[in-house]
Every structure is written in structure tokens, then in C-alpha cells.
Design a protein around this motif. Structure first.
Motif, PDB file in Angstrom:
ATOM      1  N   LEU A 191       6.501  25.705   9.587  1.00 20.71           N
ATOM      2  CA  LEU A 191       6.316  26.101   8.202  1.00 20.71           C
ATOM      3  C   LEU A 191       5.181  25.360   7.506  1.00 20.71           C
ATOM      4  N   ILE A 192       4.963  24.074   7.822  1.00 17.02           N
ATOM      5  CA  ILE A 192       3.987  23.291   7.058  1.00 17.02           C
ATOM      6  C   ILE A 192       2.546  23.752   7.285  1.00 17.02           C
ATOM      7  N   PRO A 193       2.046  23.894   8.484  1.00 15.52           N
ATOM      8  CA  PRO A 193       2.598  23.547   9.792  1.00 15.52           C
ATOM      9  C   PRO A 193       2.204  22.126  10.218  1.00 15.52           C
ATOM     10  N   LEU A 194       2.860  21.650  11.303  1.00 19.13           N
ATOM     11  CA  LEU A 194       2.540  20.357  11.899  1.00 19.13           C
ATOM     12  C   LEU A 194       2.132  20.550  13.348  1.00 19.13           C
ATOM     13  N   GLY A 195       1.310  19.646  13.844  1.00 26.28           N
ATOM     14  CA  GLY A 195       0.974  19.649  15.254  1.00 26.28           C
ATOM     15  C   GLY A 195       2.085  18.997  16.073  1.00 26.28           C
ATOM     16  N   GLN A 196       2.004  19.118  17.370  1.00 29.41           N
ATOM     17  CA  GLN A 196       3.040  18.568  18.242  1.00 29.41           C
ATOM     18  C   GLN A 196       3.127  17.050  18.137  1.00 29.41           C
ATOM     19  N   THR A 197       1.981  16.384  18.003  1.00 25.93           N
ATOM     20  CA  THR A 197       2.005  14.919  17.925  1.00 25.93           C
ATOM     21  C   THR A 197       2.669  14.451  16.644  1.00 25.93           C
ATOM     22  N   ASP A 198       2.334  15.057  15.516  1.00 22.97           N
ATOM     23  CA  ASP A 198       2.976  14.681  14.256  1.00 22.97           C
ATOM     24  C   ASP A 198       4.477  14.971  14.287  1.00 22.97           C
ATOM     25  N   SER A 199       4.867  16.051  14.958  1.00 24.42           N
ATOM     26  CA  SER A 199       6.297  16.364  15.079  1.00 24.42           C
ATOM     27  C   SER A 199       7.015  15.274  15.852  1.00 24.42           C
ATOM     28  N   GLN A 200       6.409  14.797  16.920  1.00 24.73           N
ATOM     29  CA  GLN A 200       7.028  13.740  17.709  1.00 24.73           C
ATOM     30  C   GLN A 200       7.034  12.407  16.960  1.00 24.73           C
ATOM     31  N   ARG A 201       6.013  12.173  16.160  1.00 23.68           N
ATOM     32  CA  ARG A 201       6.011  10.957  15.335  1.00 23.68           C
ATOM     33  C   ARG A 201       7.162  10.990  14.335  1.00 23.68           C
ATOM     34  N   ALA A 202       7.405  12.165  13.761  1.00 22.53           N
ATOM     35  CA  ALA A 202       8.517  12.297  12.816  1.00 22.53           C
ATOM     36  C   ALA A 202       9.848  12.054  13.522  1.00 22.53           C
ATOM     37  N   LEU A 203       9.998  12.609  14.733  1.00 21.66           N
ATOM     38  CA  LEU A 203      11.236  12.416  15.480  1.00 21.66           C
ATOM     39  C   LEU A 203      11.426  10.946  15.841  1.00 21.66           C
ATOM     40  N   ALA A 204      10.335  10.277  16.230  1.00 26.15           N
ATOM     41  CA  ALA A 204      10.417   8.857  16.574  1.00 26.15           C
ATOM     42  C   ALA A 204      10.782   8.022  15.351  1.00 26.15           C
ATOM     43  N   ALA A 205      10.202   8.342  14.204  1.00 32.13           N
ATOM     44  CA  ALA A 205      10.477   7.582  12.993  1.00 32.13           C
ATOM     45  C   ALA A 205      11.927   7.730  12.540  1.00 32.13           C
ATOM     46  N   LEU A 206      12.535   8.873  12.863  1.00 32.52           N
ATOM     47  CA  LEU A 206      13.919   9.123  12.449  1.00 32.52           C
ATOM     48  C   LEU A 206      14.945   8.576  13.437  1.00 32.52           C
ATOM     49  N   GLU A 207      14.487   8.031  14.547  1.00 29.91           N
ATOM     50  CA  GLU A 207      15.431   7.504  15.556  1.00 29.91           C
ATOM     51  C   GLU A 207      16.415   6.490  14.974  1.00 29.91           C
ATOM     52  N   PRO A 208      15.961   5.466  14.228  1.00 33.72           N
ATOM     53  CA  PRO A 208      16.948   4.512  13.683  1.00 33.72           C
ATOM     54  C   PRO A 208      17.889   5.150  12.669  1.00 33.72           C
ATOM     55  N   ILE A 209      17.426   6.173  11.951  1.00 27.91           N
ATOM     56  CA  ILE A 209      18.294   6.866  10.993  1.00 27.91           C
ATOM     57  C   ILE A 209      19.382   7.632  11.734  1.00 27.91           C
ATOM     58  N   VAL A 210      19.017   8.299  12.804  1.00 28.76           N
ATOM     59  CA  VAL A 210      19.999   9.020  13.619  1.00 28.76           C
ATOM     60  C   VAL A 210      21.030   8.047  14.180  1.00 28.76           C
ATOM     61  N   ALA A 211      20.564   6.914  14.717  1.00 32.40           N
ATOM     62  CA  ALA A 211      21.483   5.938  15.305  1.00 32.40           C
ATOM     63  C   ALA A 211      22.440   5.369  14.253  1.00 32.40           C
ATOM     64  N   ALA A 212      21.905   5.037  13.082  1.00 35.19           N
ATOM     65  CA  ALA A 212      22.753   4.482  12.023  1.00 35.19           C
ATOM     66  C   ALA A 212      23.743   5.523  11.504  1.00 35.19           C
ATOM     67  N   THR A 213      23.307   6.766  11.389  1.00 36.29           N
ATOM     68  CA  THR A 213      24.204   7.828  10.928  1.00 36.29           C
ATOM     69  C   THR A 213      25.309   8.074  11.934  1.00 36.29           C
ATOM     70  N   ALA A 214      24.973   8.060  13.219  1.00 40.37           N
ATOM     71  CA  ALA A 214      25.993   8.232  14.255  1.00 40.37           C
ATOM     72  C   ALA A 214      27.056   7.144  14.145  1.00 40.37           C
ATOM     73  N   LYS A 215      26.633   5.916  13.946  1.00 40.97           N
ATOM     74  CA  LYS A 215      27.582   4.798  13.810  1.00 40.97           C
ATOM     75  C   LYS A 215      28.468   4.985  12.586  1.00 40.97           C
ATOM     76  N   ARG A 216      27.884   5.399  11.473  1.00 38.56           N
ATOM     77  CA  ARG A 216      28.661   5.602  10.247  1.00 38.56           C
ATOM     78  C   ARG A 216      29.683   6.711  10.409  1.00 38.56           C
ATOM     79  N   THR A 217      29.279   7.812  11.027  1.00 35.56           N
ATOM     80  CA  THR A 217      30.190   8.951  11.133  1.00 35.56           C
ATOM     81  C   THR A 217      31.391   8.626  12.002  1.00 35.56           C
ATOM     82  N   ILE A 218      31.170   7.871  13.061  1.00 39.28           N
ATOM     83  CA  ILE A 218      32.272   7.537  13.964  1.00 39.28           C
ATOM     84  C   ILE A 218      33.295   6.648  13.266  1.00 39.28           C
TER      85      ILE A 218
END
Length: 249
Positions: A191-218
Motif C-alpha cells: 500500500l505505501i509501497p515499501l521495498g523488500q529490504t525496508d519490509s524486512q527492517r520493519a519486521l526485524a525492528a518489531l522482533e522485541p515487541i513480538v517477544a514481549a507481547t508473547a510473554k505478556r499474553t501467556i
């Protein structure tokens, strides 16, 4: 001076040279990678969770604003809530608590803040269950589906299927939240659009957020459920009347 070194902490099979997964671990990993892969045909690519309207409105316009939006979605919105529903579904299914399973399934189905969000989670949940029954059926799965006695939304479907296959909750949660995040980024990239590298950078940056959210939900209780992502909820409602649309939500 005498120098000493401490032994590195054991970080699991991947940290030990030559270590291999057990047959059960390998099977669990294989199934999680399949079920929560973008290639698993639940139709996730058709939905944006309101991101399409947010891009048109100017709330999201580049990798940084997409990352900030998704961080809130994970920590304070549908990411956290869906994770709690998955956790409670998994525990109820594992302990054969049909009453709790039915209660969680009903609550999860009613928790969608908009018609389009409900369409998104209900259609993906139905597809997840149908495909799992057709290709990955196992003893007890049909009984758990019947125990829900109604609509089965996506996080509940993931919890039921993983529990029926005796896959532990923690890896299931991490894989589920990774899949949610990847699908959201994929929508943003188109939609923006973004290139593949920027998409992977976004996914990498969100890794700690995903991990922390997983811990909270459990560790969360059903009383902890709640969303503070009002702009995201409004975007999913306004998407319904958006003039041009690529996505169904």
C-alpha cells in the motif's frame, strides 16, 4: 592475576553444536512453520486490518510510521487481545475444559471492534479449521471444534489445532504473533509501497515487541483484555466505505 571464565548458559538445542531436535520437536516445528506461513491458504493476504485506510488518510506513509502503527497494534490492540484468546483456548483444549473453551470462543468472536475486523478473523479462523481437518486431522480435533458450538475466529482456531497436536503454547504464540506481524507488514508494503529490504527492517525492528507481547499474553488473565488502539479501530470501520480498496478490511 588468575583469569577465570564462566561457562556460557545453555540456550537450547540451537546453541549446542551437533544437537538435533527430537522427533516430536521436529514435527511441532514443521507444523507451526506450515500453519503460520504466508503460504497457508487462510486468505490472510486479502486483509489489511484497517491499514489500507490509514495509508490513505496519511497516518502511515513510510517504514517508520508503519513500524510505529504496528507496534501499537501488537502491544495495545488486536495483537495482545488475540494472543490472550489463543492462550486461553490452548489451555482449555489441553485440559479438555469444554465450558471454558466455549466461553473463550464466544468472547473472542464478540470482541472484534468492527464488521470488517469480524469478517477478517472469522473467515481466517474458518479456513484454518477446514484446512487443518482436511490435511492435518488428528484425534480429538473434531471434538474440540464441536465444543466451541459456534463461530471460531482465527486465534481460537490456532489454539485448538496446536493443542490438539500437542504443540506447546509458547512456540505457538510466538509463531502466531510473527504471522500477524508479517501479514500486516505485507499489506503495508503493497500500500505505501515499501521495498523488500525496508519490509524486512520493519519486521526485524518489531522482533522485541513480538517477544514481549508473547510473554505478556501467556501470563495475562481474561480481565486484562482491552484495546487502546482507537485510531486503528476507527480505520477498520472507515475502510468499509473507502472509495477504492485493494483489501477486504
Amino acid at each position: 592475576m588468575l583469569m577465570t571464565t564462566s561457562k556460557p548458559a545453555d540456550r537450547g538445542p540451537l546453541a549446542r553444536p551437533g544437537a538435533t531436535l527430537s522427533a516430536d520437536e521436529a514435527a511441532a516445528l514443521y507444523r507451526l512453520m506450515t500453519w503460520l506461513s504466508p503460504a497457508f491458504p487462510v486468505g490472510a493476504f486479502s486483509y489489511s486490518s484497517g491499514i489500507e485506510w490509514a495509508v490513505e488518510a496519511g497516518d502511515i506513509g513510510d517504514a517508520a510510521t508503519l513500524r510505529d502503527w504496528l507496534s501499537s497494534m501488537l502491544e495495545d490492540g488486536p495483537g495482545f487481545c488475540d494472543g490472550v484468546f489463543l492462550a486461553y483456548t490452548h489451555r482449555a483444549a489441553t485440559s479438555s475444559d469444554d465450558a471454558m473453551l466455549r466461553e473463550v470462543a464466544e468472547l473472542a468472536a464478540a470482541f472484534a471492534p468492527s464488521r470488517e475486523r469480524h469478517l477478517e478473523t472469522a473467515s481466517q479462523g474458518r479456513a484454518f479449521i477446514d484446512i487443518a481437518r482436511a490435511a492435518w486431522n488428528c484425534d480429538g480435533l473434531d471434538r474440540l471444534v464441536a465444543a466451541c458450538n459456534g463461530a471460531i475466529v482465527y486465534p481460537v482456531a490456532a489454539g485448538i489445532v496446536s493443542a490438539a497436536h500437542a504443540i506447546p503454547l509458547a512456540p505457538t504464540m510466538h509463531a502466531f504473533l510473527h504471522a500477524l506481524t508479517s501479514n500486516w507488514i505485507s499489506a503495508g508494503a503493497r500500500l505505501i509501497p515499501l521495498g523488500q529490504t525496508d519490509s524486512q527492517r520493519a519486521l526485524a525492528a518489531l522482533e522485541p515487541i513480538v517477544a514481549a507481547t508473547a510473554k505478556r499474553t501467556i501470563g495475562a488473565a481474561l480481565d486484562d483484555l482491552g484495546s487502546a488502539t482507537f485510531r486503528a479501530d476507527l480505520s477498520s470501520m472507515r475502510h468499509e466505505t473507502q472509495y477504492t480498496r485493494l483489501f477486504r478490511s
